[in-house]
Design a protein around this motif. Structure first.
Motif, short mmCIF file in Angstrom:
data_model
loop_
_atom_site.label_atom_id
_atom_site.label_comp_id
_atom_site.label_asym_id
_atom_site.label_seq_id
_atom_site.Cartn_x
_atom_site.Cartn_y
_atom_site.Cartn_z
N HIS A 1 0.82 -1.22 0.00
CA HIS A 1 0.00 0.00 0.00
C HIS A 1 0.85 1.27 0.00
O HIS A 1 0.37 2.34 -0.35
CB HIS A 1 -0.94 0.01 1.21
N ARG A 2 2.12 1.14 0.39
CA ARG A 2 3.03 2.28 0.41
C ARG A 2 3.92 2.35 -0.83
O ARG A 2 4.67 3.30 -1.00
CB ARG A 2 3.92 2.23 1.66
N LEU A 3 3.83 1.35 -1.70
CA LEU A 3 4.72 1.28 -2.85
C LEU A 3 4.06 1.90 -4.08
O LEU A 3 2.84 1.81 -4.27
CB LEU A 3 5.07 -0.17 -3.16
N SER A 4 4.88 2.48 -4.94
CA SER A 4 4.38 2.99 -6.21
C SER A 4 4.02 1.81 -7.11
O SER A 4 4.54 0.69 -6.94
CB SER A 4 5.44 3.85 -6.90
N PRO A 5 3.15 2.03 -8.10
CA PRO A 5 2.82 0.95 -9.04
C PRO A 5 4.06 0.36 -9.71
O PRO A 5 4.14 -0.85 -9.93
CB PRO A 5 1.90 1.64 -10.06
N ARG A 6 5.03 1.19 -10.03
CA ARG A 6 6.23 0.72 -10.73
C ARG A 6 6.98 -0.32 -9.90
O ARG A 6 7.41 -1.36 -10.42
CB ARG A 6 7.14 1.90 -11.05
N ILE A 7 7.12 -0.07 -8.62
CA ILE A 7 7.87 -1.01 -7.78
C ILE A 7 7.03 -2.25 -7.48
O ILE A 7 7.56 -3.36 -7.39
CB ILE A 7 8.33 -0.32 -6.48
N ARG A 8 5.72 -2.10 -7.37
CA ARG A 8 4.87 -3.29 -7.19
C ARG A 8 5.00 -4.21 -8.39
O ARG A 8 5.12 -5.43 -8.24
CB ARG A 8 3.40 -2.88 -7.01
N VAL A 9 5.01 -3.63 -9.59
CA VAL A 9 5.17 -4.43 -10.80
C VAL A 9 6.51 -5.16 -10.78
O VAL A 9 6.60 -6.36 -11.11
CB VAL A 9 5.05 -3.54 -12.05
N THR A 10 7.56 -4.47 -10.41
CA THR A 10 8.90 -5.07 -10.38
C THR A 10 8.94 -6.26 -9.44
O THR A 10 9.47 -7.34 -9.78
CB THR A 10 9.94 -4.02 -9.96
N LEU A 11 8.37 -6.11 -8.25
CA LEU A 11 8.37 -7.20 -7.28
C LEU A 11 7.47 -8.35 -7.71
O LEU A 11 7.81 -9.52 -7.53
CB LEU A 11 7.93 -6.68 -5.91
N LEU A 12 6.33 -8.03 -8.31
CA LEU A 12 5.41 -9.08 -8.74
C LEU A 12 6.03 -9.96 -9.82
O LEU A 12 5.94 -11.19 -9.78
CB LEU A 12 4.12 -8.45 -9.25
N HIS A 13 6.70 -9.34 -10.80
CA HIS A 13 7.24 -10.19 -11.87
C HIS A 13 8.48 -10.95 -11.41
O HIS A 13 8.70 -12.09 -11.84
CB HIS A 13 7.49 -9.39 -13.17
N GLN A 14 9.26 -10.38 -10.49
CA GLN A 14 10.38 -11.13 -9.95
C GLN A 14 9.90 -12.31 -9.10
O GLN A 14 10.50 -13.39 -9.11
CB GLN A 14 11.29 -10.22 -9.13
#
Length: 324
Positions: A157-170
């Motif tokens: 909830h504190r992360l930007s969409p860009r970083i959420r995407v990075t973590l999700l695909h990793q």
């Protein structure tokens, strides 16, 4: 004191002190932060064309300068320089990883994590965790990759969409190593749904790396799980439209495409793809790329005594020590 010394190629020379840094505070122009971020974008682009060895020295020396300036800075400039330093250290880690220098990779990712913590930037701290997950995936440790990304997403909830995407695909890559297709598809679908909200101006994270970003992730995961027919169809589509500016990545993708074609009974096509891929690999010196072509060589061992075996040897000849 100055960070550990570096060899000319940027790898870690020792953990001893090289030269003392002037720790006296002085005024640092805030415009330097923008300069370093602008340079970072150029390094990302150059990496796509050159490969790691031509950039390691430049990036690590720029990190050294940022680190020295950080020691002297104060207030918001110091915080912003820590952010820039974390991004440069993460890139240095990636370059060493691409070159197959595992110990140096872990060192630089550790520096990135430390600088991210010092900056107080939640996004950057989570991004540093994603780089460690990428390393664990390359080392075959899917469980560690999943755990690191889960930790990074614990405050999504504190992360930007860009970083959420990075973590999700990793995290999807970690699950692919565990053979968990349902988790892979779910995570990549979730990441793709978030990507439109990602800010392309953020100087870390690779969401907009190329137009085929999520297809690349899915095809890579499918190939890793042995779903070669599905991976082949995706790679055929990707490699028909890759831009010339992504030459290094195109070479890697061609190798993965060749692996999928060989595994699905199309060895002639695999050899043709391998020939083009090997020419690129010989110029970019990516250990990751070489490893993919070695997977292809092992996958085509059944044809080693056929004419196709000799054709494959010729295709991979640019990678032989005599031709380097």
């Amino acid at each position: 004191m100055r960070r550990p010394g570096l060899l000319a190629d940027g790898s870690v020379a020792s953990l001893g002190v090289v030269n003392p840094v002037d720790l006296r505070p002085r005024e640092i122009d805030p415009a330097l932060v923008g300069y370093f971020h602008q340079q970072l974008g150029g390094h990302y682009s150059a990496d796509m064309m050159l490969g790691p060895l031509d950039l390691i020295g430049t990036v690590t020396e720029q990190y050294r300068l940022i680190s020295d300036l950080t020691h002297a800075a104060d207030g918001s400039v110091r915080r912003d320089l820590f952010q820039a330093g974390a991004a440069y250290a993460a890139l240095a880690g990636w370059l060493h990883q691409d070159a197959g220098l595992w110990d140096s990779t872990a060192y630089w990712y550790g520096i990135a994590q430390t600088d991210a913590q010092m900056s107080g930037n939640t996004d950057l701290t989570a991004y540093a965790l994603s780089t460690m997950a990428r390393l664990r995936s390359d080392l075959g440790d899917g469980r560690a990759a999943v755990d690191l990304c889960r930790r990074g997403l614990s405050e999504r909830h504190r992360l930007s969409p860009r970083i959420r995407v990075t973590l999700l695909h990793q995290r999807a890559h970690g699950h692919s190593l565990l053979g968990e297709r349902a988790a892979v598809d779910r995570l990549l679908d979730e990441a793709a749904a978030v990507t439109d909200a990602a800010d392309p101006s953020v100087p870390w994270g690779a969401v907009h790396h190329n137009a085929y970003f999520f297809e690349v992730q899915r095809a890579t995961c499918y190939g890793r799980m042995g779903l070669y027919a599905e991976a082949r169809r995706i790679w055929d589509r990707i490699n028909s439209g890759m831009p010339s500016t992504a030459r290094r990545d195109t070479g890697v993708y061609l190798a993965r495409q060749a692996i999928a074609h060989a595994a699905t009974g199309e060895p002639e096509h695999a050899v043709a793809l391998a020939s083009e891929s090997a020419r690129i690999a010989a110029q970019t010196h990516s250990a990751r790329h070489h490893a993919e072509l070695e997977v292809l060589r092992r996958g085509m061992v059944r044809w080693q005594h056929d004419p196709l075996g000799a054709q494959l040897d010729r295709a991979l000849a640019p990678l032989s020590p005599d031709n380097r």
